[in-house]
Design a protein around this motif. Sequence first.
Motif, mmCIF file in Angstrom:
data_model
loop_
_atom_site.group_PDB
_atom_site.id
_atom_site.type_symbol
_atom_site.label_atom_id
_atom_site.label_comp_id
_atom_site.label_asym_id
_atom_site.label_seq_id
_atom_site.Cartn_x
_atom_site.Cartn_y
_atom_site.Cartn_z
ATOM 1 N N ILE A 219 0.995 -1.112 0.043
ATOM 2 C CA ILE A 219 -0.062 0.001 0.008
ATOM 3 C C ILE A 219 0.809 1.412 0.004
ATOM 4 C CG2 ILE A 219 -1.895 1.192 1.328
ATOM 5 C CD1 ILE A 219 -2.493 -1.563 2.636
ATOM 6 N N THR A 220 0.480 2.094 -0.900
ATOM 7 C CA THR A 220 1.657 3.326 -1.034
ATOM 8 C C THR A 220 0.776 4.400 -1.779
ATOM 9 O OG1 THR A 220 3.627 4.364 -1.928
ATOM 10 C CG2 THR A 220 2.572 2.580 -3.318
ATOM 11 N N ALA A 221 1.054 5.720 -1.229
ATOM 12 C CA ALA A 221 0.731 6.724 -2.004
ATOM 13 C C ALA A 221 1.264 7.304 -3.269
ATOM 14 C CB ALA A 221 0.649 8.229 -1.034
ATOM 15 N N PHE A 222 2.673 6.414 -3.631
ATOM 16 C CA PHE A 222 3.304 6.816 -4.707
ATOM 17 C C PHE A 222 3.584 5.558 -5.536
ATOM 18 C CE2 PHE A 222 4.494 9.757 -1.385
ATOM 19 C CZ PHE A 222 4.051 10.940 -1.890
ATOM 20 N N PRO A 223 2.527 4.910 -6.120
ATOM 21 C CA PRO A 223 2.755 3.711 -6.951
ATOM 22 C C PRO A 223 3.757 3.518 -8.048
ATOM 23 C CG PRO A 223 0.723 4.869 -7.570
ATOM 24 C CD PRO A 223 1.255 5.554 -6.346
ATOM 25 N N GLU A 224 3.916 4.795 -8.603
ATOM 26 C CA GLU A 224 5.018 5.043 -9.584
ATOM 27 C C GLU A 224 6.415 4.675 -9.306
ATOM 28 O OE1 GLU A 224 4.422 8.795 -7.627
ATOM 29 O OE2 GLU A 224 3.086 7.395 -8.435
ATOM 30 N N ARG A 225 6.861 4.716 -7.963
ATOM 31 C CA ARG A 225 8.020 4.431 -7.503
ATOM 32 C C ARG A 225 8.324 2.997 -7.478
ATOM 33 N NH1 ARG A 225 8.326 8.337 -1.895
ATOM 34 N NH2 ARG A 225 8.205 10.384 -3.182
ATOM 35 N N LEU A 226 7.354 2.000 -7.326
ATOM 36 C CA LEU A 226 7.625 0.934 -7.356
ATOM 37 C C LEU A 226 7.174 0.197 -8.841
ATOM 38 C CD1 LEU A 226 6.113 -0.444 -4.088
ATOM 39 C CD2 LEU A 226 8.341 -0.266 -4.791
ATOM 40 N N LEU A 227 6.392 1.020 -9.803
ATOM 41 C CA LEU A 227 6.066 0.366 -11.175
ATOM 42 C C LEU A 227 6.998 1.092 -12.010
ATOM 43 C CD1 LEU A 227 2.022 0.861 -10.803
ATOM 44 C CD2 LEU A 227 3.383 -1.289 -10.565
ATOM 45 N N THR A 228 8.228 0.702 -11.846
ATOM 46 C CA THR A 228 9.146 1.104 -12.828
ATOM 47 C C THR A 228 9.514 0.387 -13.840
ATOM 48 O OG1 THR A 228 11.053 0.252 -11.548
ATOM 49 C CG2 THR A 228 10.015 2.582 -10.926
ATOM 50 N N GLY A 229 9.573 -1.008 -13.630
ATOM 51 C CA GLY A 229 9.763 -2.038 -14.510
ATOM 52 C C GLY A 229 11.553 -2.456 -14.717
ATOM 53 N N GLU A 230 12.052 -1.787 -13.598
ATOM 54 C CA GLU A 230 13.499 -1.829 -13.437
ATOM 55 C C GLU A 230 13.898 -2.858 -12.455
ATOM 56 O OE1 GLU A 230 15.028 2.129 -12.402
ATOM 57 O OE2 GLU A 230 14.290 2.930 -14.482
ATOM 58 N N ARG A 231 12.942 -3.516 -11.900
ATOM 59 C CA ARG A 231 13.074 -4.497 -11.022
ATOM 60 C C ARG A 231 11.964 -5.319 -10.710
ATOM 61 N NH1 ARG A 231 13.249 -0.873 -5.396
ATOM 62 N NH2 ARG A 231 11.440 0.081 -5.435
ATOM 63 N N PRO A 232 11.958 -6.318 -9.870
ATOM 64 C CA PRO A 232 10.644 -7.133 -9.521
ATOM 65 C C PRO A 232 9.933 -6.196 -8.762
ATOM 66 C CG PRO A 232 12.621 -8.644 -9.294
ATOM 67 C CD PRO A 232 13.213 -7.443 -9.498
ATOM 68 N N GLU A 233 8.617 -6.220 -9.420
ATOM 69 C CA GLU A 233 7.440 -5.492 -8.837
ATOM 70 C C GLU A 233 6.448 -6.339 -7.847
ATOM 71 O OE1 GLU A 233 6.058 -3.676 -12.245
ATOM 72 O OE2 GLU A 233 7.681 -2.446 -12.375
#
Length: 264
Positions: A219-233
């Motif tokens: 759960i996060t207010a900033f999903p774009e920080r995890l949805l980068t495609g640069e590491r396992p998400e």
Amino acid sequence: MSLGQQLAPHLPFLRRYARALTGSQSHGDTYVRATLEAIVDAPEQFPRDVDPRLGLYRTFQAIWSSTNFDGEGPVTEGQQHETIAQARLAQITPLSRQALLLTSMEGFTTEDAAYLIDSDTEEVDTLVAEALAEIERQTRADVLIIEDEPIIAMDIETIVRDLGHDVTGVAVTRDEAVALAKARRPGLVLADIQLADDSSGIDAVKDILREFSVPVIFITAFPERLLTGERPEPTFLITKPFQRSTVKAAIAQALFFDQATVPA
């Protein structure tokens, strides 16, 4: 603005949907790549009479509906699901899962979901109800909540209990989360990212997963920080502020696939 520029902001969320639908980042991303390839190969066929996001998901739906889990179609990797997911998939139709995720997790209206799956609003409502009933029947779990905001934690706990699950505890720090998980092994973890003592919910989950495997919803207010495609998400990611229906859908899907995913 080019079509690519119009679609770019929506791609991380299409990838989220694809992962939740398939239960696999690599499998979901394969469908998204096939969707983008179809748009590039035939841009004139892209729906221009609707919002670009609707058109993007509509194209994805066409790719998805033309393939099966038996490996037919464009999917070439990540096709093996957890055994438990395969058993549950046999008991619930893919169309019901799509209707549930499109409305509850992706935030589409019933009318938009009907357009996306070539249906009508009445059938969408029926499909969503059927999916929730079947998934909830199949899945019951002890849930650990990692959340440092008391009001949010209470809201999540209420949602979890309303779904028929038990709450093993509510942790506000990394160390507390690990201790609670070791004391009573949960069947699901709901984790915030930023915790009370400036520790990380991601680190807490990594510590827990070193002890045992458990499905995780971040759960996060900033999903774009995890949805980068640069590491396992994370397969399941909820954006703050969230709707109760979103949390319910994510819990149902996470327990449905019963697998743990955490960013490296």
